[in-house]
Design an enzyme around this catalytic site. Structure first.
Site, PDB file in Angstrom:
ATOM      1  N   HIS A  48      22.787  68.407  49.548  1.00 22.18           N
ATOM      2  CA  HIS A  48      22.609  66.972  49.772  1.00 22.18           C
ATOM      3  C   HIS A  48      22.422  66.746  51.268  1.00 22.18           C
ATOM      4  O   HIS A  48      23.256  67.162  52.082  1.00 22.18           O
ATOM      5  CB  HIS A  48      23.842  66.222  49.265  1.00 22.18           C
ATOM      6  CG  HIS A  48      23.690  64.746  49.250  1.00 22.18           C
ATOM      7  ND1 HIS A  48      23.004  64.073  48.259  1.00 22.18           N
ATOM      8  CD2 HIS A  48      24.137  63.789  50.110  1.00 22.18           C
ATOM      9  CE1 HIS A  48      23.051  62.778  48.492  1.00 22.18           C
ATOM     10  NE2 HIS A  48      23.727  62.577  49.621  1.00 22.18           N
ATOM     11  N   ASP A  50      21.860  63.887  54.088  1.00 22.45           N
ATOM     12  CA  ASP A  50      21.963  62.459  54.387  1.00 22.45           C
ATOM     13  C   ASP A  50      21.074  62.108  55.570  1.00 22.45           C
ATOM     14  O   ASP A  50      21.326  62.547  56.701  1.00 22.45           O
ATOM     15  CB  ASP A  50      23.413  62.093  54.710  1.00 22.45           C
ATOM     16  CG  ASP A  50      24.287  62.060  53.469  1.00 22.45           C
ATOM     17  OD1 ASP A  50      23.861  61.472  52.459  1.00 22.45           O
ATOM     18  OD2 ASP A  50      25.391  62.623  53.504  1.00 22.45           O
ATOM     19  N   HIS A  79      18.889  61.938  50.730  1.00 22.15           N
ATOM     20  CA  HIS A  79      19.393  60.575  50.545  1.00 22.15           C
ATOM     21  C   HIS A  79      18.960  59.757  51.759  1.00 22.15           C
ATOM     22  O   HIS A  79      19.471  59.936  52.862  1.00 22.15           O
ATOM     23  CB  HIS A  79      20.916  60.628  50.414  1.00 22.15           C
ATOM     24  CG  HIS A  79      21.579  59.295  50.374  1.00 22.15           C
ATOM     25  ND1 HIS A  79      22.953  59.169  50.443  1.00 22.15           N
ATOM     26  CD2 HIS A  79      21.093  58.032  50.269  1.00 22.15           C
ATOM     27  CE1 HIS A  79      23.268  57.888  50.386  1.00 22.15           C
ATOM     28  NE2 HIS A  79      22.162  57.179  50.291  1.00 22.15           N
ATOM     29  N   PHE A 104      29.008  57.131  57.094  1.00 18.36           N
ATOM     30  CA  PHE A 104      29.878  58.157  57.670  1.00 18.36           C
ATOM     31  C   PHE A 104      30.530  58.983  56.568  1.00 18.36           C
ATOM     32  O   PHE A 104      30.837  58.465  55.488  1.00 18.36           O
ATOM     33  CB  PHE A 104      30.987  57.526  58.531  1.00 18.36           C
ATOM     34  CG  PHE A 104      30.469  56.771  59.721  1.00 18.36           C
ATOM     35  CD1 PHE A 104      30.186  57.434  60.911  1.00 18.36           C
ATOM     36  CD2 PHE A 104      30.242  55.409  59.658  1.00 18.36           C
ATOM     37  CE1 PHE A 104      29.689  56.751  62.010  1.00 18.36           C
ATOM     38  CE2 PHE A 104      29.754  54.711  60.737  1.00 18.36           C
ATOM     39  CZ  PHE A 104      29.471  55.383  61.923  1.00 18.36           C
ATOM     40  N   GLY A 105      30.755  60.262  56.836  1.00 17.82           N
ATOM     41  CA  GLY A 105      31.473  61.112  55.910  1.00 17.82           C
ATOM     42  C   GLY A 105      32.975  60.923  56.041  1.00 17.82           C
ATOM     43  O   GLY A 105      33.469  60.302  56.983  1.00 17.82           O
ATOM     44  N   GLY A 106      33.708  61.478  55.077  1.00 17.59           N
ATOM     45  CA  GLY A 106      35.161  61.493  55.164  1.00 17.59           C
ATOM     46  C   GLY A 106      35.851  60.196  54.805  1.00 17.59           C
ATOM     47  O   GLY A 106      37.044  60.028  55.098  1.00 17.59           O
ATOM     48  N   ASP A 159      28.569  59.613  45.349  1.00 16.13           N
ATOM     49  CA  ASP A 159      28.708  60.089  46.721  1.00 16.13           C
ATOM     50  C   ASP A 159      29.716  59.221  47.460  1.00 16.13           C
ATOM     51  O   ASP A 159      29.562  58.001  47.519  1.00 16.13           O
ATOM     52  CB  ASP A 159      27.337  60.023  47.404  1.00 16.13           C
ATOM     53  CG  ASP A 159      27.355  60.537  48.843  1.00 16.13           C
ATOM     54  OD1 ASP A 159      28.386  61.061  49.286  1.00 16.13           O
ATOM     55  OD2 ASP A 159      26.314  60.401  49.514  1.00 16.13           O
ATOM     56  N   GLY A 160      30.729  59.882  48.016  1.00 16.39           N
ATOM     57  CA  GLY A 160      31.685  59.176  48.856  1.00 16.39           C
ATOM     58  C   GLY A 160      33.118  59.375  48.412  1.00 16.39           C
ATOM     59  O   GLY A 160      33.518  58.853  47.374  1.00 16.39           O
ATOM     60  N   GLY A 161      33.875  60.135  49.165  1.00 18.73           N
ATOM     61  CA  GLY A 161      35.281  60.345  48.829  1.00 18.73           C
ATOM     62  C   GLY A 161      35.508  61.156  47.582  1.00 18.73           C
ATOM     63  O   GLY A 161      36.609  61.137  47.013  1.00 18.73           O
ATOM     64  N   GLY A 181      31.293  66.721  50.631  1.00 23.92           N
ATOM     65  CA  GLY A 181      31.099  67.345  51.936  1.00 23.92           C
ATOM     66  C   GLY A 181      32.410  67.745  52.561  1.00 23.92           C
ATOM     67  O   GLY A 181      32.740  68.932  52.660  1.00 23.92           O
ATOM     68  N   SER A 182      33.205  66.751  52.952  1.00 24.00           N
ATOM     69  CA  SER A 182      34.490  67.038  53.601  1.00 24.00           C
ATOM     70  C   SER A 182      35.422  67.831  52.701  1.00 24.00           C
ATOM     71  O   SER A 182      36.252  68.615  53.186  1.00 24.00           O
ATOM     72  CB  SER A 182      35.170  65.725  54.006  1.00 24.00           C
ATOM     73  OG  SER A 182      34.350  64.965  54.866  1.00 24.00           O
TER      74      SER A 182
END
Length: 225
Positions: A32, A34, A65, A142-144, A174-176, A196-197
Site C-alpha cells: 500500500h 500512500d 492510495h 498521517f500514520g499511527g 485503512d487506519g489504526g 503499517g505501524s
C-alpha cells in the site's frame, strides 16, 4: 481471501527494499503506497518515482492510495510507473465515474476511498465499476492514528450492499488496523487490510505480519462458519 496490504508509509525508507522483502516473507499480498500532496491532506509523501523504484524489487501488486486534490492529473504517470491499483477519494472527484474510467483505461484496478464523515451511499452508482472500496478508519494524512470504531458500520453496510447488488468488489480498511483491532474489522466484512505501524518494526516486521494475518484469517474463518 483475507489480504494484508503492508503500508510502506511506516517502513524504514533508508532500507525500503529490505523492508519490502520482510513483509513479503511475512505473507503480505499487497504493498500500500500512500500518495499525499500537502493540499488534500496536511502531509507530503511519495510520487511516481517511488512507485517506479518499487516496481522492480517486488512482484506484489502496488496499491496506490491517492490523497491528492486532482487525482486525474496523475493517473497516467502512476500507471506508467507501475501502479496496479489506484484508489481516489470520493470527496475530491467532481466527475467520479469519468475518473474511474480513466484509471481502467490506463490498465489499473479502480477503487474509491471514503473518509470517516463520507456516507457509503454516495458510491452506489459506481460500485459495479470498482475492484475495491477503501474505508478510512482514521482521518487521512498521517500514520499511527487510533482506529475509529464508526468505520465498522460502514464496512458492514458495504458488505450488505455487495450481497444485495450481486457484486464482488473487495472491502479495504485503512487506519489504526492492528493486532487488537483487526478481528473486528474482518468480522464486519473487510478483506483487504492496510497496516503499517502494526507491521513495520526493527527486527519484528516479518513476525508482526505473520501474527497479524493469523489473527485476521482466524476471524475470517469464524465469520464464514
Amino acid at each position: 481471501m483475507i489480504e494484508l496490504a503492508a503500508s510502506i508509509l511506516a517502513a524504514d525508507f533508508a532500507h525500503l527494499a529490505d523492508e519490502v522483502a520482510l513483509v513479503e516473507l511475512g505473507g503480505a499480498t499487497l504493498l500500500h503506497v500512500d500518495i499525499m500532496d500537502g493540499h488534500f491532506v496536511p502531509n507530503i509523501t511519495f510520487g511516481p518515482p517511488v512507485v517506479k523504484a518499487l516496481r522492480p524489487i517486488t512482484k506484489l501488486p502496488l496499491d496506490c492510495h491517492m490523497m491528492v486534490d486532482n487525482p486525474d492529473n496523475f493517473i497516467q504517470d502512476f500507471a506508467e510507473a507501475g501502479a496496479d491499483m489506484m484508489s481516489v477519494h470520493q470527496e475530491v472527484c467532481r466527475h467520479l465515474h469519468r475518473t474511474l474510467q480513466q484509471i481502467i483505461l490506463h490498465g489499473m484496478l479502480p477503487a474509491v476511498v471514503l473518509n470517516p464523515a463520507t456516507p457509503v451511499d454516495t458510491l452506489i452508482e459506481v460500485l459495479p465499476m470498482l475492484h475495491h472500496v477503501l474505508v478510512m478508519s482514521v482521518n487521512p494524512g498521517f500514520g499511527g492514528q487510533k482506529f475509529l470504531p464508526l468505520a465498522l458500520d460502514k464496512i458492514a453496510h458495504l458488505a450488505e450492499l455487495r450481497e444485495e447488488m450481486g457484486l464482488n468488489f473487495r472491502i479495504e480498511v485503512d487506519g489504526g488496523v492492528a493486532h487488537d483491532t483487526v478481528a473486528q474489522v474482518v468480522e464486519a466484512g473487510a478483506d483487504m487490510l492496510v497496516a503499517g505501524s502494526a507491521i513495520f518494526s526493527p527486527g519484528k516486521t516479518e513476525q508482526n505480519a505473520v501474527e497479524f494475518l493469523k489473527i485476521a484469517r482466524a476471524a475470517g474463518s469464524v465469520q464464514v462458519a
